[in-house]
Design a protein around this motif. Structure first.
Motif, short mmCIF file in Angstrom:
data_model
loop_
_atom_site.label_atom_id
_atom_site.label_comp_id
_atom_site.label_asym_id
_atom_site.label_seq_id
_atom_site.Cartn_x
_atom_site.Cartn_y
_atom_site.Cartn_z
N ASP A 121 -26.03 47.55 48.14
CA ASP A 121 -26.04 48.44 46.98
C ASP A 121 -24.90 49.46 47.03
O ASP A 121 -24.77 50.30 46.13
CB ASP A 121 -27.37 49.18 46.89
N PHE A 164 -34.30 44.87 50.56
CA PHE A 164 -33.58 45.17 49.33
C PHE A 164 -33.90 44.08 48.31
O PHE A 164 -33.63 42.90 48.54
CB PHE A 164 -32.06 45.21 49.59
N ARG A 188 -35.17 49.70 47.61
CA ARG A 188 -34.19 49.67 48.70
C ARG A 188 -34.87 50.40 49.87
O ARG A 188 -35.05 51.62 49.80
CB ARG A 188 -32.90 50.37 48.30
#
Length: 316
Positions: A121, A137, A142
């Motif tokens: 990310d 994730f 996350r």
């Protein structure tokens, strides 16, 4: 596994470490190793242990001597006990130091090794030495689960997916921020360098917002603010792999250094409890850090093997 098999394995480890085998000896070794999967497993275990000792200390005499003594006394009960200790002790220490959760972690580091991980990310994760994390994730979350050690987190903004760090003690939800998380005994230590984290204990008793320049200890039953820290000093310590301590009990400092040693560090907590430490110590060189402590305090460092140190009080 039988003592006879361990003795056979020790014999072959010694012969291989002494020099090249003759063609006939090599054929004998190959036949022995392939005769039973347990033969190969016993050999690899002992060879791996000797290899670790040699990597830590180039002089191979101590390991050679122990194995040789076991071989010479193969028919003597005392020799069987010695070989049993030789085999069992490193395995017990290894299992204690590196449990399955560490070995199977998504990301892990060896002692004294720091590693930076770029997450999918755009966030960044730095693991200190002897640390381990699992990563989750997906489209909804996350999550970083800290299994052991300490991490530095730099969170990338994502309005659709929260970023959380989880330990057995609780959860920290980041709000676009930079912070460190360390597993301790007891609890989890959260140090904020930038922005804010919402910290929750495992029992969901309360939620505490911890802001830049603050520390908090998270236990399964509570989140407690500890006081102020200097974010710049904390960040510099991370960058240089340093342990900065101010008037901390020596046993607590030894706990930190022992995690980076990669072996067994033995000391009597009660005997050393009244000694205090104020210093900047190199975490990526724990032997040097221990010597610095010994230079300034009435303690000495004794080495029983490359994997075993003892710290004891020694009035100068």
């Amino acid at each position: 596994m039988s003592a006879d098999l361990d003795q056979q394995a020790a014999n072959w480890v010694i012969r291989l470490n002494e020099g090249h085998l003759s063609e006939r000896e090599q054929q004998q070794f190959d036949r022995w190793k392939t005769a039973d999967p347990q033969h190969a497993a016993a050999f690899e275990r002992l060879q791996g242990f000797v290899g670790r000792l040699q990597a830590l200390r180039p002089q191979q005499a101590p390991a050679q001597a122990a194995l040789e003594a076991a071989r010479v006394r193969r028919r003597n009960p005392t020799g069987r006990v010695l070989l049993g200790l030789l085999v069992a002790l490193p395995i017990a220490l290894a299992l204690r130091a590196y449990p399955p959760s560490y070995l199977l972690a998504d990301q892990r580091t060896a002692p004294t090794v720091w590693q930076r991980v770029n997450l999918e990310d755009g966030s960044q994760l730095t693991l200190s030495g002897n640390s381990a994390v699992d990563l989750t994730f997906n489209g909804q979350q996350r999550q970083v689960r800290l299994l052991r050690g300490e991490i530095l987190v730099q969170v990338a903004h994502d309005a659709t997916r929260p970023f959380t760090v989880v330990t057995d003690d609780g959860q920290m939800r980041a709000l676009g921020t930079r912070f460190t998380v360390k597993r301790e005994t007891p609890g989890t230590l959260l140090t904020m360098l930038e922005s804010t984290v919402a910290a929750t204990d495992a029992g969901h008793h309360n939620v505490v917002n911890v802001s830049a320049g603050e520390q908090a200890r998270i236990t399964p039953h509570a989140v407690k603010l500890l006081g102020k820290v200097d974010p710049r000093t904390a960040n510099d310590a991370w960058e240089h792999h340093q342990l900065v301590v101010q008037d901390r009990p020596l046993p607590e400092v030894l706990d930190e250094l022992a995690r980076q040693y990669g072996g067994h560090v033995q000391f009597n907590r009660e005997q050393l409890a009244d000694l205090r430490v104020s210093a900047v110590l190199p975490l990526d060189n724990p032997r040097r850090a221990l010597q610095l402590i010994a230079d300034g305090l009435p303690v000495r460092v004794r080495s029983f093997s490359p994997l075993w140190l003892q710290i004891e009080r020694h009035e100068k």
